[in-house]
Motif scaffolding. Structure first.
Motif, PDB file in Angstrom:
ATOM      1  N   LYS A  39     -94.287  -8.570-110.133  1.00  0.00           N
ATOM      2  CA  LYS A  39     -95.742  -8.474-109.973  1.00  0.00           C
ATOM      3  C   LYS A  39     -96.137  -7.077-109.477  1.00  0.00           C
ATOM      4  N   PHE A  40     -95.405  -6.573-108.503  1.00  0.00           N
ATOM      5  CA  PHE A  40     -95.677  -5.234-107.972  1.00  0.00           C
ATOM      6  C   PHE A  40     -95.502  -4.174-109.059  1.00  0.00           C
ATOM      7  N   MET A  41     -94.390  -4.258-109.796  1.00  0.00           N
ATOM      8  CA  MET A  41     -94.117  -3.251-110.819  1.00  0.00           C
ATOM      9  C   MET A  41     -95.081  -3.359-111.992  1.00  0.00           C
ATOM     10  N   LEU A  42     -95.540  -4.555-112.302  1.00  0.00           N
ATOM     11  CA  LEU A  42     -96.532  -4.708-113.362  1.00  0.00           C
ATOM     12  C   LEU A  42     -97.802  -3.946-112.996  1.00  0.00           C
ATOM     13  N   GLU A  43     -98.233  -4.084-111.760  1.00  0.00           N
ATOM     14  CA  GLU A  43     -99.420  -3.350-111.308  1.00  0.00           C
ATOM     15  C   GLU A  43     -99.157  -1.846-111.340  1.00  0.00           C
ATOM     16  N   ALA A  44     -97.960  -1.451-110.959  1.00  0.00           N
ATOM     17  CA  ALA A  44     -97.618  -0.027-110.953  1.00  0.00           C
ATOM     18  C   ALA A  44     -97.639   0.559-112.367  1.00  0.00           C
ATOM     19  N   VAL A  45     -97.022  -0.115-113.343  1.00  0.00           N
ATOM     20  CA  VAL A  45     -96.979   0.437-114.700  1.00  0.00           C
ATOM     21  C   VAL A  45     -98.341   0.387-115.381  1.00  0.00           C
ATOM     22  N   GLN A  46     -99.201  -0.509-114.951  1.00  0.00           N
ATOM     23  CA  GLN A  46    -100.552  -0.533-115.512  1.00  0.00           C
ATOM     24  C   GLN A  46    -101.356   0.675-115.038  1.00  0.00           C
ATOM     25  N   ASN A  47    -100.985   1.215-113.897  1.00  0.00           N
ATOM     26  CA  ASN A  47    -101.628   2.423-113.378  1.00  0.00           C
ATOM     27  C   ASN A  47    -100.971   3.692-113.900  1.00  0.00           C
ATOM     28  N   SER A  48     -99.665   3.640-114.037  1.00  0.00           N
ATOM     29  CA  SER A  48     -98.904   4.779-114.539  1.00  0.00           C
ATOM     30  C   SER A  48     -97.679   4.239-115.269  1.00  0.00           C
ATOM     31  N   GLY A  49     -97.679   4.364-116.571  1.00  0.00           N
ATOM     32  CA  GLY A  49     -96.576   3.835-117.362  1.00  0.00           C
ATOM     33  C   GLY A  49     -95.222   4.359-116.932  1.00  0.00           C
ATOM     34  N   ASN A  50     -95.188   5.608-116.478  1.00  0.00           N
ATOM     35  CA  ASN A  50     -93.912   6.193-116.082  1.00  0.00           C
ATOM     36  C   ASN A  50     -93.363   5.612-114.789  1.00  0.00           C
ATOM     37  N   ALA A  51     -94.121   4.750-114.122  1.00  0.00           N
ATOM     38  CA  ALA A  51     -93.596   4.051-112.948  1.00  0.00           C
ATOM     39  C   ALA A  51     -92.396   3.189-113.352  1.00  0.00           C
ATOM     40  N   LEU A  52     -92.281   2.914-114.644  1.00  0.00           N
ATOM     41  CA  LEU A  52     -91.146   2.132-115.143  1.00  0.00           C
ATOM     42  C   LEU A  52     -89.818   2.793-114.770  1.00  0.00           C
ATOM     43  N   GLU A  53     -89.822   4.093-114.624  1.00  0.00           N
ATOM     44  CA  GLU A  53     -88.603   4.817-114.237  1.00  0.00           C
ATOM     45  C   GLU A  53     -87.985   4.240-112.966  1.00  0.00           C
ATOM     46  N   PHE A  54     -88.818   3.766-112.071  1.00  0.00           N
ATOM     47  CA  PHE A  54     -88.343   3.339-110.761  1.00  0.00           C
ATOM     48  C   PHE A  54     -88.113   1.834-110.647  1.00  0.00           C
ATOM     49  N   ALA A  55     -88.381   1.124-111.717  1.00  0.00           N
ATOM     50  CA  ALA A  55     -88.128  -0.322-111.716  1.00  0.00           C
ATOM     51  C   ALA A  55     -86.623  -0.564-111.700  1.00  0.00           C
ATOM     52  N   THR A  56     -86.231  -1.701-111.202  1.00  0.00           N
ATOM     53  CA  THR A  56     -84.810  -2.051-111.232  1.00  0.00           C
ATOM     54  C   THR A  56     -84.394  -2.335-112.672  1.00  0.00           C
ATOM     55  N   ASP A  57     -83.106  -2.253-112.936  1.00  0.00           N
ATOM     56  CA  ASP A  57     -82.603  -2.438-114.303  1.00  0.00           C
ATOM     57  C   ASP A  57     -83.038  -3.761-114.939  1.00  0.00           C
ATOM     58  N   PRO A  58     -83.002  -4.882-114.205  1.00  0.00           N
ATOM     59  CA  PRO A  58     -83.462  -6.126-114.853  1.00  0.00           C
ATOM     60  C   PRO A  58     -84.918  -6.048-115.322  1.00  0.00           C
ATOM     61  N   LEU A  59     -85.768  -5.337-114.586  1.00  0.00           N
ATOM     62  CA  LEU A  59     -87.171  -5.222-115.004  1.00  0.00           C
ATOM     63  C   LEU A  59     -87.328  -4.279-116.189  1.00  0.00           C
ATOM     64  N   LYS A  60     -86.417  -3.335-116.340  1.00  0.00           N
ATOM     65  CA  LYS A  60     -86.465  -2.431-117.494  1.00  0.00           C
ATOM     66  C   LYS A  60     -86.082  -3.165-118.781  1.00  0.00           C
ATOM     67  N   LYS A  61     -85.577  -4.386-118.638  1.00  0.00           N
ATOM     68  CA  LYS A  61     -85.243  -5.238-119.783  1.00  0.00           C
ATOM     69  C   LYS A  61     -86.352  -6.242-120.079  1.00  0.00           C
ATOM     70  N   ASP A  62     -87.354  -6.277-119.232  1.00  0.00           N
ATOM     71  CA  ASP A  62     -88.465  -7.224-119.344  1.00  0.00           C
ATOM     72  C   ASP A  62     -89.454  -6.701-120.389  1.00  0.00           C
ATOM     73  N   ARG A  63     -89.457  -7.312-121.553  1.00  0.00           N
ATOM     74  CA  ARG A  63     -90.265  -6.813-122.668  1.00  0.00           C
ATOM     75  C   ARG A  63     -91.746  -6.714-122.316  1.00  0.00           C
ATOM     76  N   ASP A  64     -92.285  -7.722-121.651  1.00  0.00           N
ATOM     77  CA  ASP A  64     -93.713  -7.705-121.320  1.00  0.00           C
ATOM     78  C   ASP A  64     -94.054  -6.579-120.344  1.00  0.00           C
ATOM     79  N   LEU A  65     -93.192  -6.341-119.390  1.00  0.00           N
ATOM     80  CA  LEU A  65     -93.408  -5.259-118.432  1.00  0.00           C
ATOM     81  C   LEU A  65     -93.345  -3.909-119.139  1.00  0.00           C
ATOM     82  N   VAL A  66     -92.355  -3.740-119.988  1.00  0.00           N
ATOM     83  CA  VAL A  66     -92.217  -2.485-120.730  1.00  0.00           C
ATOM     84  C   VAL A  66     -93.399  -2.294-121.675  1.00  0.00           C
TER      85      VAL A  66
END
Length: 121
Positions: free
Chosen positions: A13-40
């Motif tokens: 939930k936190f990272m979803l809000e972060a990437v909606q503000n700045s897509g490059n916040a994905l860089e700092f997500a944990t590896d399992p979240l980098k596999k989350d298609r909806d988040l990406v």
């Protein structure tokens, strides 16, 4: 986010809000979240180049990649190699950035329509 505690970077939930503000916040997500298609997908909708931080299998997801290159043609540099020969993806990329043609598979660099589209940019 580089200094954020791992539990926050693992919180979807936190990272979803972060990437909606700045897509490059994905860089700092944990590896399992980098596999989350909806988040990406949310990340690349905000910034196509966020595809760079996605897990490799998602870089081969044609629909996700199409979203990324429609947002930013330079996202073409981040996708899985076989897709660099996908004419529709490359066309979308060069419509955003003509120089993205340089990232396409060699046979597409000889495609008259693609080259002309790149020149228009």
């Amino acid at each position: 986010l580089a200094n954020a505690a791992e539990p926050l970077r693992a919180d979807r939930k936190f990272m979803l809000e972060a990437v909606q503000n700045s897509g490059n916040a994905l860089e700092f997500a944990t590896d399992p979240l980098k596999k989350d298609r909806d988040l990406v997908l949310e990340a690349v909708r905000q910034n196509g180049e966020a595809l760079e931080w996605a897990a490799f299998p998602l870089k081969a997801d044609r629909d996700l990649v199409l979203e990324a290159v429609r947002k930013n043609g330079w996202a073409l540099k981040c996708l899985a190699f076989p897709l660099t020969g996908d004419r529709e993806l490359v066309l979308e990329a060069v419509r955003q950035h003509g120089h993205a043609l340089g990232l396409a598979a060699d046979p597409l660099k000889a495609d008259r329509e693609l080259v002309l589209e790149a020149v228009r940019q």
